[in-house]
Structures are given as structure tokens and as C-alpha cells.
Design a protein around this motif. Structure first.
Motif, short mmCIF file in Angstrom:
data_model
loop_
_atom_site.label_atom_id
_atom_site.label_comp_id
_atom_site.label_asym_id
_atom_site.label_seq_id
_atom_site.Cartn_x
_atom_site.Cartn_y
_atom_site.Cartn_z
N ILE A 300 0.87 -1.18 0.00
CA ILE A 300 0.00 0.00 0.00
C ILE A 300 0.90 1.22 0.00
O ILE A 300 1.72 1.40 0.90
CB ILE A 300 -0.92 0.02 1.24
CG1 ILE A 300 -1.76 -1.26 1.31
CG2 ILE A 300 -1.83 1.25 1.21
CD1 ILE A 300 -2.53 -1.41 2.61
N HIS A 301 0.78 2.07 -1.03
CA HIS A 301 1.66 3.21 -1.19
C HIS A 301 1.04 4.48 -0.59
O HIS A 301 -0.19 4.59 -0.50
CB HIS A 301 1.98 3.43 -2.67
CG HIS A 301 2.72 2.30 -3.29
ND1 HIS A 301 2.07 1.23 -3.87
CD2 HIS A 301 4.05 2.05 -3.41
CE1 HIS A 301 2.97 0.36 -4.34
NE2 HIS A 301 4.17 0.84 -4.06
N PRO A 302 1.86 5.43 -0.20
CA PRO A 302 1.33 6.67 0.36
C PRO A 302 0.37 7.37 -0.60
O PRO A 302 0.62 7.45 -1.80
CB PRO A 302 2.59 7.52 0.60
CG PRO A 302 3.70 6.54 0.71
CD PRO A 302 3.34 5.42 -0.22
N GLY A 303 -0.74 7.84 -0.06
CA GLY A 303 -1.66 8.67 -0.84
C GLY A 303 -2.56 7.95 -1.81
O GLY A 303 -3.32 8.59 -2.53
N GLU A 304 -2.56 6.62 -1.84
CA GLU A 304 -3.41 5.91 -2.79
C GLU A 304 -4.56 5.22 -2.06
O GLU A 304 -4.49 4.92 -0.88
CB GLU A 304 -2.61 4.89 -3.60
CG GLU A 304 -2.16 3.67 -2.81
CD GLU A 304 -1.60 2.57 -3.70
OE1 GLU A 304 -1.79 2.62 -4.94
OE2 GLU A 304 -0.97 1.64 -3.15
N ILE A 305 -5.64 4.98 -2.82
CA ILE A 305 -6.78 4.22 -2.31
C ILE A 305 -6.74 2.85 -2.98
O ILE A 305 -6.92 2.73 -4.20
CB ILE A 305 -8.12 4.93 -2.61
CG1 ILE A 305 -8.15 6.30 -1.94
CG2 ILE A 305 -9.29 4.08 -2.13
CD1 ILE A 305 -9.40 7.10 -2.24
N GLN A 462 -9.45 12.41 1.97
CA GLN A 462 -8.22 11.76 1.52
C GLN A 462 -7.38 12.70 0.66
O GLN A 462 -6.15 12.75 0.79
CB GLN A 462 -8.58 10.48 0.75
CG GLN A 462 -7.43 9.52 0.54
CD GLN A 462 -6.63 9.83 -0.71
OE1 GLN A 462 -7.13 10.49 -1.62
NE2 GLN A 462 -5.39 9.37 -0.74
N GLU A 463 -8.04 13.47 -0.20
CA GLU A 463 -7.31 14.42 -1.02
C GLU A 463 -6.71 15.56 -0.18
O GLU A 463 -5.60 16.02 -0.44
CB GLU A 463 -8.23 14.98 -2.10
CG GLU A 463 -8.59 13.96 -3.18
CD GLU A 463 -9.59 14.49 -4.19
OE1 GLU A 463 -10.01 15.66 -4.02
OE2 GLU A 463 -9.94 13.75 -5.13
N GLN A 464 -7.44 16.00 0.85
CA GLN A 464 -6.96 17.08 1.69
C GLN A 464 -5.80 16.65 2.58
O GLN A 464 -4.81 17.38 2.74
CB GLN A 464 -8.10 17.62 2.57
CG GLN A 464 -9.17 18.38 1.81
CD GLN A 464 -10.35 18.73 2.71
OE1 GLN A 464 -10.43 18.32 3.87
NE2 GLN A 464 -11.28 19.51 2.17
N GLN A 465 -5.91 15.45 3.17
CA GLN A 465 -4.93 15.03 4.17
C GLN A 465 -3.88 14.07 3.62
O GLN A 465 -2.84 13.86 4.25
CB GLN A 465 -5.66 14.40 5.36
CG GLN A 465 -6.64 15.36 6.02
CD GLN A 465 -7.35 14.76 7.21
OE1 GLN A 465 -6.90 13.77 7.79
NE2 GLN A 465 -8.49 15.34 7.60
N GLY A 466 -4.16 13.44 2.47
CA GLY A 466 -3.16 12.62 1.80
C GLY A 466 -2.91 11.26 2.41
O GLY A 466 -1.90 10.62 2.10
N PHE A 467 -3.81 10.77 3.27
CA PHE A 467 -3.59 9.44 3.84
C PHE A 467 -3.85 8.36 2.79
O PHE A 467 -4.64 8.54 1.86
CB PHE A 467 -4.47 9.21 5.08
CG PHE A 467 -5.95 9.39 4.85
CD1 PHE A 467 -6.73 8.39 4.29
CD2 PHE A 467 -6.58 10.59 5.21
CE1 PHE A 467 -8.10 8.56 4.10
CE2 PHE A 467 -7.94 10.77 5.02
CZ PHE A 467 -8.70 9.75 4.47
N ALA A 468 -3.18 7.23 2.96
CA ALA A 468 -3.47 6.06 2.15
C ALA A 468 -4.70 5.37 2.73
O ALA A 468 -4.97 5.46 3.93
CB ALA A 468 -2.29 5.11 2.14
#
Length: 537
Positions: A300-305, A462-468
């Protein structure tokens, strides 16, 4: 020649008192023999209560305040309790939403199926057994002789729903009411159960009322549809025409809430945030051990769903719970930011703080004794440097981010709607500003409009905070809308994985193709509605 009328509901009003808001207010409908109609609407629209009035099963505190219900030209309001009991099952059959709660856990399947035949037919014991075995075979139970001796907990959700269908159709009712019959099932099992139900209804000439918030299901399996909002029927018509050219604003709102594929996002490739390697898990030990995961590798990569999809029993929730630290595997490794995750490792505290989970049912995952403020603040208790004032500010900030606001902070979970409770669950997961959020069937218990709201909220945050995000779901329509990458699991192994567009447009696994064939593609129609196109398996 017109088909005779089976059921007539005329200006029905249901409520607690004449002065209180009515749960059903002046609804009328006519159902002919063999006809299939759908009743759709959000939770609380009155669709289930309407049909409970038909069969005389209104909950305590709700009564008929006006109107009439006639079945086979008999006024249901004039029937005595004994007459109603004779009518239920033989005249009107009812399939409930959750078979595990409507099947008796203390009785074998055989005894439960036999009960209706003993009450409503003149069959002797031998004839009843022959009929039961034949019906179990008809609904796809591979070993009927073993099934009649088994108990409900020994079957999967899909098999239990097949048994419920068998119990109802054994009596060949003139009218079948199916109340959200497949909500808890995955896409493939849902399609199989509905195809079975449709075939049995066609064979027996049974009229059917399908209550659902799934517009795609209603479009496929009904001839006519009623749209209900706040106890009122706002629109009615032939299913295909209503979906293509809805007239009422509320119907258009329901159709606009159906999940649609968004343009693909570009995620900058970076080193994996979390990785599992050769992950294995079995329940039990020795000869009775049941393997659930068979050597899973996943990044699981940073910032992806990343959407984890598959049927019930595929192991997707088990894998998600291992990544969240809620289960311990038998073999395999979990790393977070490149460091091995175990209680003795230096990176364990960072992992626990930055990996949070949103569960399927917020009502059971939120402590009913705690106020919203306490629930959202709970993950912050290990932030030693954060003072009480800062914690209150963070709670208010997160509640505002999820669309609730500080005014909800002093409420208890039971004072919130299902969608509001799920927003609280998301707020709790985001309070620590984690880098990884695991959402396990986070919208499956919600109706279509609330589901759309929660999905938009998740994407926005998710777009605002950038969590995976590891998004676990059996709803491929939702996955098509939200995912960057899709991982398909089946029987504890990964069948295939790739970008969302690769999996949905160019699947290579036969199992993935089977999953996709159970979900319609939605295309805009000229009349402002939608067309449903089913993919070939």
C-alpha cells in the motif's frame, strides 16, 4: 384479458397517533397476480412499514390510522388473528433482510422448513420430507439430506438466504414480499440469489414486491416501481421508463447517488507505506484447521486508495484486520515505513498511531455510553504533548471536517442517524491524522444517498490530508467510483491486481470477470435518468 387484482392498498395512513407525523401517509398501490413491483427509497421512507401493514406485522406503537388493505378481495383489517395466521405463509410469504436473525438458531433446517408445511398443508411426514428435499435442491443446496440435519450457523450468508427462500416458496404463496433480501451479500451471491428468486417466482406465478434501496437490483427484477419519500409515494411507473426519464426531483436525486466511475487520479509512485509478505492465517489447529490466507503479498503506497474486493469468505476482512493489528498471522511479515511491525520493534508506536480503522457497522463499533466528544478524542489519549484544550480543538476541527460540527459533540450514538454515526467513526479514525486508514465495508450498511455522501466525504478528506486508504468492499460499484488500484481476492489468495481501469475494463482472471458480470454499468440516458448495461461474464 386483464390479470385479476391480488392486492389493493388504498390511501393507507400509518402512525403512532393522528397528531404525530405519519410513517406512511396516503399511499395507494395495486398489484396484479404474477406482477413484480419494486419499492425504493431512503431509510425511513416507509417502504418496509407499508408492506408490514399488508401482512399485519406492524411494530408496537404503530397502527393503521386510515385507508384500507385488501388481499384477494378480503379486507385485512377485518381478519381475526387466527385468520391472519392462516394467511401468512400460504397466501403471503415474507423474506426478511437478515436470514441469521429470522432463522431459529436452536432448530435444525429440516424442522424449520417442515413447520410451514405442517401448519398449512395436509401432507404427511414422508410427503413433507420429499417436498423439502426437492426444494432445497431447487435452490442450489448441494446436499439436502445433510442440510436438513444442520443448523443455521453451519451455512454461509448466501446459503442461509437460499434456505429462507426455500422456506417461503415451499408454500407457493400468491404474494411474496422480499424486504432487502440481499443487502448483506456480496455481488456474485447477490446476483445468484436474485436470479433464483426470479426463476421461482416465474415458475409458480407468484406476485412479488421487492423492497430495496438498490436501484440496479430493482431495474433488473421488477416490472413497475414505486418511489417513496418520508412516507409518501412521490412517483410510480414502469421500471425502465422511470429509470430513463424520472419526473420527480427526489427520484433524480436517488439516481444521481448511484456510484459512477470518476476520472483516474495520478498517484506519484513512492516507496510502500505498508507491506505484507507471505501472510498466512488459519483458524483452529491440527486436522481441524481452516486456512484463510495462503501467502498474501501486498503493498500500500502513500496517498493511494487500494480497494480489496472479493466474495464473502475470500479473506479480505481478515487481511485488513491483520494490517490493522487486530489479528496475529501464523506466518508472514508486516512492515510499516520499511520497519517490521511487532510489539518489540522501534516502529511499533508509530505504526499504531498512524494506522486507524473504520468498521462496517458504526452502531456496534461506537461505545453507546460515551458522547461523541469522548469517542473522537479517544485516539488522542496517547498524545502526551497535547493538552486538554488542544484536544477539544482537534475534536471540534475533525467533527467539522466530517460535516457534523461541534454541536454534535455532546450527543450519544443512539441520538444520531446511521450516516451521522459513520461520520463519527471516520472522525475518530482521522483524529490522530494517520497515514493509513482501513475502511472495512464502511458504507455497506447505508442507503444510497447517505452512501454517496460518505464516499464523497472520504474522497475529499483523503485528497486534503493525503492518507493512504485500504478500502475493503464487496460493492464493486462503489469500488469503481473510489479506487486508484484494485486487488481481487478469492479463497485466501490474490487472483489479480492492477489499476482500477485495468481491472474493470481488461480483467484477466475468470473470477474477476464473474464478479464484474454481477454489477451493471451505468450510462446517462437522454431523459435525465440512467441505462443499466450488464457486463458479460
Amino acid at each position: 384479458m386483464n390479470t385479476p387484482t391480488l392486492l389493493t392498498v388504498d390511501r393507507l395512513v400509518l402512525g403512532a397517533t393522528a397528531l404525530a407525523p405519519q410513517v406512511v401517509n396516503g399511499v395507494s398501490l395495486t398489484l396484479r397476480r404474477g406482477e413484480r413491483i419494486g419499492i425504493v427509497g431512503e431509510s425511513g421512507s416507509g417502504k418496509s412499514m407499508l408492506m408490514r401493514a399488508v401482512i399485519g406485522l406492524l411494530p408496537a406503537g404503530i397502527s393503521k390510522l386510515g385507508g384500507t388493505v385488501r388481499f384477494e378481495d378480503r379486507d385485512m383489517g377485518d381478519l381475526q388473528p387466527e385468520e391472519l395466521r392462516k394467511l401468512r405463509g400460504k397466501g403471503i410469504g415474507l423474506i426478511f433482510q437478515e436470514p441469521m436473525t429470522s432463522l431459529n438458531p436452536a432448530l435444525t433446517i429440516g424442522r424449520q422448513l417442515e413447520e410451514g408445511l405442517a401448519l398449512h398443508t395436509a401432507m404427511d411426514a414422508a410427503q413433507r420430507r420429499v417436498a423439502i428435499l426437492a426444494m432445497l435442491r431447487r435452490v442450489g443446496i448441494a446436499d439436502p439430506d445433510a442440510a436438513v440435519r444442520a443448523f443455521p450457523h453451519e451455512f454461509s450468508g448466501g446459503m442461509r438466504q437460499r434456505i429462507m427462500i426455500a422456506s417461503v416458496m415451499l408454500l407457493e404463496p400468491a404474494l411474496l414480499i422480499a424486504d432487502e433480501p440481499t443487502t448483506a451479500l456480496d455481488a456474485v451471491v447477490q446476483r445468484e440469489v436474485l436470479e433464483l428468486l426470479h426463476a421461482l417466482v416465474e415458475e409458480k406465478g407468484t406476485a412479488m414486491v421487492l423492497i430495496s434501496h438498490d436501484m440496479a437490483m430493482v431495474a433488473q427484477y421488477t416490472d413497475r416501481v414505486l418511489v417513496m419519500q418520508k412516507g409518501v409515494c412521490v412517483e410510480e411507473g414502469a421500471t425502465s421508463e422511470l429509470l430513463r426519464a424520472p419526473r420527480h426531483e427526489y427520484t433524480r436525486k436517488l439516481l444521481s447517488a448511484l456510484p459512477r466511475r470518476a476520472p483516474a487520479r495520478s498517484v506519484v509512485p513512492r516507496a510502500p507505506l505498508a507491506s505484507v509478505r507471505n501472510m498466512k492465517l488459519a483458524y483452529g489447529s491440527g486436522s481441524s484447521a481452516k486456512a484463510v490466507l495462503h501467502g498474501i503479498d501486498l503493498d500500500i503506497h502513500p496517498g493511494e486508495i487500494v480497494a480489496l474486493v472479493g466474495g464473502s469468505g475470500s479473506g479480505k476482512t481478515t487481511l485488513g484486520r491483520i494490517i490493522a493489528g487486530l489479528l496475529q498471522p501464523n506466518e508472514g511479515t508486516l512492515t510499516f515505513r520499511g520497519q517490521s511491525v511487532n510489539r518489540k520493534s522501534g516502529g511499533y508506536a508509530d505504526y499504531r498511531a498512524n494506522c486507524q480503522m473504520v468498521f462496517q457497522d458504526p452502531y456496534s463499533s461506537l461505545d453507546p455510553r460515551m458522547r461523541v466528544r469522548e469517542i473522537v478524542a479517544a485516539p488522542l489519549r496517547h498524545e502526551k504533548s497535547m493538552r486538554s484544550t488542544a484536544r477539544r480543538e482537534r475534536v471540534n476541527e475533525v467533527l467539522s471536517e466530517v460535516g457534523l460540527g461541534p454541536q454534535f459533540a455532546d450527543r450519544f450514538p443512539h441520538q444520531l442517524s446511521g450516516g451521522q454515526r459513520q461520520r463519527v467513526a471516520i472522525a475518530r479514525a482521522l483524529a490522530r491524522r494517520p497515514d493509513l486508514v482501513i475502511a472495512d465495508e464502511a458504507v455497506s450498511a447505508l442507503d444510497m444517498t447517505v452512501k454517496a455522501q460518505i464516499l464523497r466525504l472520504l474522497l475529499q478528506l483523503q485528497e486534503q490530508q493525503g492518507f493512504a486508504c485500504l478500502f475493503i468492499s464487496h460493492d464493486l460499484g462503489v469500488v469503481e467510483q473510489i479506487a486508484d488500484r484494485v486487488v481481487v481476492m478469492h479463497r485466501g489468495v490474490i487472483e489479480e491486481q492492477g489499476s482500477r481501469d485495468e481491472i474493470f475494463d481488461r480483467p484477466t482472471s475468470s473470477y474477476t470477470k464473474k464478479l464484474l458480470s454481477a454489477v451493471p454499468m451505468l450510462t446517462p440516458a437522454d431523459g435525465g435518468g440512467i441505462d443499466l448495461v450488464w457486463r458479460a461474464a
